[in-house]
Every structure is written in C-alpha cells, then in structure tokens.
Design a protein around this motif. Structure first.
Motif, short mmCIF file in Angstrom:
data_model
loop_
_atom_site.label_atom_id
_atom_site.label_comp_id
_atom_site.label_asym_id
_atom_site.label_seq_id
_atom_site.Cartn_x
_atom_site.Cartn_y
_atom_site.Cartn_z
N HIS A 1 20.41 76.99 -27.04
CA HIS A 1 20.05 76.23 -25.84
C HIS A 1 21.25 75.43 -25.35
N SER B 1 19.25 76.61 -31.42
CA SER B 1 17.89 77.03 -31.09
C SER B 1 16.92 76.46 -32.12
N LYS B 2 15.65 76.43 -31.67
CA LYS B 2 14.62 75.98 -32.61
C LYS B 2 14.57 76.94 -33.78
N GLU C 1 22.80 72.08 -23.81
CA GLU C 1 22.46 70.66 -23.79
C GLU C 1 22.12 70.20 -22.37
N THR D 1 19.23 70.85 -20.92
CA THR D 1 18.16 71.68 -20.34
C THR D 1 16.82 70.96 -20.52
N PRO D 2 16.03 70.85 -19.46
CA PRO D 2 14.72 70.19 -19.60
C PRO D 2 13.88 70.90 -20.67
N PRO D 3 13.29 70.14 -21.61
CA PRO D 3 12.53 70.77 -22.70
C PRO D 3 11.44 71.72 -22.20
N ALA D 4 10.79 71.39 -21.09
CA ALA D 4 9.72 72.26 -20.59
C ALA D 4 10.29 73.62 -20.15
N TYR D 5 11.51 73.59 -19.64
CA TYR D 5 12.18 74.83 -19.21
C TYR D 5 12.50 75.68 -20.45
N ILE D 6 13.02 75.01 -21.50
CA ILE D 6 13.34 75.73 -22.74
C ILE D 6 12.07 76.37 -23.31
N GLU D 7 10.98 75.61 -23.26
CA GLU D 7 9.72 76.13 -23.80
C GLU D 7 9.30 77.42 -23.08
N THR E 1 11.74 80.32 -24.11
CA THR E 1 11.61 80.77 -25.51
C THR E 1 10.28 81.52 -25.71
#
Ligand SMILES: Nc1ncnc2c1ncn2[C@@H]1O[C@H](COP(=O)(O)OP(=O)(O)OP(=O)(O)O)[C@@H](O)[C@H]1O
Length: 321
Positions: A258, A320-321, A260, A262-268, A271
């Motif tokens: 990811h 990444s997670k 740095e 990046t809005p978490p909701a976008y990453i979600e 992914t």
C-alpha cells in the motif's frame, strides 16, 4: 469483396453500425499503433469534431473477432466513461486496388492512456481526483456487466483519459486477438492485472479457467492500486524471464504494498477486489457503491489527507496487511 469485408458490410447493411464516407475526414495524423493496427487523429469535416480512426490488419479470423467486438462496443455505447463508437469508415487506396481498409470511427480522448496520464500528472492529482478515476472505471465496468459483457483485458493502457475523465476502450478485443495471434509478449505486460485463477494449469490438456465478471473485479483492484501509486504494478518484475516466477508469486498471494497516505476505505475496497478467491471479491455494483460513498461522503476526510500529503509530498510504500 473478401469474406472479412462481407462481415463488416453485413453489420452496416443491418444497421448495427453507421458508415461514414472516408472523404468526410481530413487532417489525419498517426497517434498510436497497437497490436492490430494504427490509430489516427482526424477531423470530421461536417462539424470540425476531432475523432480517432482505428485501422485493423489481420486475417479472416481476427476480422471476425473484430466484428464481434464491434457489435459489443455498439451495445455498450451509452456510457460517458466508455469511448463512444460513432461508426466505421473505409479507406480505399485508389492506387492499389487490393487495398481496402475498414477503420473504426471513435470518440477522441485528448490525454492519452491512463498509464501515461498518471506518469505525467500524478503529482498534481488530489485524492478526490484519484477516487473519481476509480469510480469512473467502476461505472464503465458496471455498464458492461449489466450488458453481459466482460472486458477481460483491463489495464492502464486500455483506459484513456479525456478532460480528466476516464474513457474505457478495447473491451474484450485485445485478449481475444492475443489468443488468435498467440502473442505472449503483450500478455507479459498484463500479467499483474490478470485474474490469478487463470494461472492455474490445465486438466487433461484443457485450460479449465474461464474469464468472468470477477476477473474484471480483480483487475479493478490492481488499477485502483496503480491510481494510488502513479505507476504500474510490479513494474520491475515484468522482464520476460521473470514472468513465470511473478505469475506464481501472485497466485500464492503476492500483492503490491500500500502507498502511504491512501485512505483506509480505499485500501479496503481494492484489497477486497484483488482477493485470490473470486467468491471473496465484491461484485461491480458493490465496488461502485463503495467508491461512490467514499467520493460523496468523505470529502472532508479526503481533503485533510490531501492537505497533509501535499505538505509532505512523499509516497513511500507501506506493508500490505
Ligand atoms: N479513441 C482514442 N483517442 C485517442 N487516442 C487513442 C484512441 N484509441 C487509441 N488511442 C491511442 O493509440 C494508441 C494505440 O491504441 P490501440 O488501442 O490500437 O493499441 P493498444 O491498446 O496499445 O494495443 P492493443 O490494441 O494491441 O491492445 C493508444 O495507446 C492511445 O495512445
């Protein structure tokens, strides 16, 4: 008239596609060349509109595929995020009686491919712009899926940009042509965008995988990541000798890091889209609604992220997670 031309002629006669006389275009200028022909910018004399004329080379099989895609393109002609097809024209070279060339008459996109656009403009894009790009890609794919069309070949060189808007092009066409022409070289560049389920081997000598709507969702996930980074995925790993290795690693779960900021909701969202298991990926309606929600409701948060990162101007990968 050869059999390939017959097929195109049939579409015209049946009213499936509009025909424009070649003399109605002027100022042709070569602007690109793809695997199956050349693309020219031209002016339509009647109203001075700029259009793109796309020619095709190929044998009867590829022309048959082109005609199929022509029909598909005409079916999905209603969305503002899909390149509009105006019709076809025919370039007849009077000097050479064997030479006839059908060309698609397409809406012209003024800012090149998404890949080149990101390369040249990434620094000036806000998160609002990036989310909007992702939303527009989802909208275009939603339109195709509703029509029962699968793109199968989504990558940042098949997406054009016009006036800061996404214009999807080439749906389904390139993949089918690649199969027809057996071109592995181009396939290499698109491996990172391709549903890793397709990297499975064969059973009893037959390929068991079929591209489906969830394959497009996988590609959207990768494209969303590219929009967040500004560059193509695994850009240092696509030398021919690395491809088999890369495909295997992606199949085993390797994904890009990811970026740095990046809005978490976008990453979600992305992914979820790039999950290996197609059943774990959302459908296009869900992707579209989640992106729309992010775009509509989170303006405030997104603006804060933009301000913060405009100050820092760093785009370092995080894990990444
Ligand atoms: N409608 C259009 N408006 C503006 N430029 C276009 C348009 N269509 C194509 N182009 C330009 O022409 C180039 C070649 O396009 P084309 O679709 O033929 O090839 P490609 O997508 O790169 O390869 P392939 O078709 O083999 O997948 C594109 O990269 C783009 O820069």
């Amino acid at each position: 008239m050869n059999p390939s031309e017959d097929l195109i002629q049939k579409c015209i006669v049946e009213g499936q596609v509009k025909f424009y006389d070649y003399t109605r275009f002027k100022d042709l200028e070569l602007i690109g060349e793809g695997g199956y022909g050349k693309v020219y910018r031209a002016t339509f004399k009647d109203n001075e509109i700029t259009v793109a004329l796309k020619s095709f080379k190929g044998n009867h099989i590829t022309i048959k595929e082109i005609v199929n895609e022509l029909k598909l393109h005409c079916r999905a002609n209603m969305d503002s995020n899909i390149i509009h097809i105006h019709g076809v024209t025919k370039n007849e070279d009077k000097q050479n009686l064997n030479f006839t060339h059908y060309m698609f008459v397409l809406e012209y996109a003024d800012s090149g491919t998404l890949r080149s656009y990101l390369r040249n403009n990434f620094k000036n894009l806000s998160w609002h712009d990036k989310i909007n790009f992702a939303l527009q890609i989802a909208r275009a794919i939603k339109c195709l899926h509703v029509e029962g069309i699968i793109h199968c070949d989504l990558h940042s060189n098949n997406i054009l940009v016009h006036q800061k808007n996404i214009k999807l092009t080439d749906f389904g066409l390139s993949r089918r042509l690649d199969e027809a022409t057996n071109s592995n070289q181009k396939f290499g560049g698109i491996i990172p965008y391709t549903d890793p389920q397709s990297f499975e081997g064969t059973r009893h000598g037959k390929k068991i995988f079929k591209f489906n709507k969830k394959s497009d969702i996988y590609s959207i996930g990768i494209l969303m990541w590219e929009i967040s980074s500004g560059y193509p995925p695994f850009k240092d790993d696509i030398e021919p000798y690395q491809l088999v290795l890369l495909a295997g690693e992606i199949k085993n779960g390797r994904r890009e890091n990811h970026i740095e900021g990046t809005p978490p909701a976008y990453i979600e969202i992305y992914t979820d889209c790039w999950q290996y298991n197609p059943d774990s990926r959302p459908d296009i309606q869900q992707v579209f609604l989640r992106l729309k929600d992010l775009s509509d409701n989170n303006d405030h948060d997104i603006n804060k992220i933009d301000q913060c990162f405009n100050k820092l101007k760093v785009h370092e990968p995080i894990h990444s997670k």
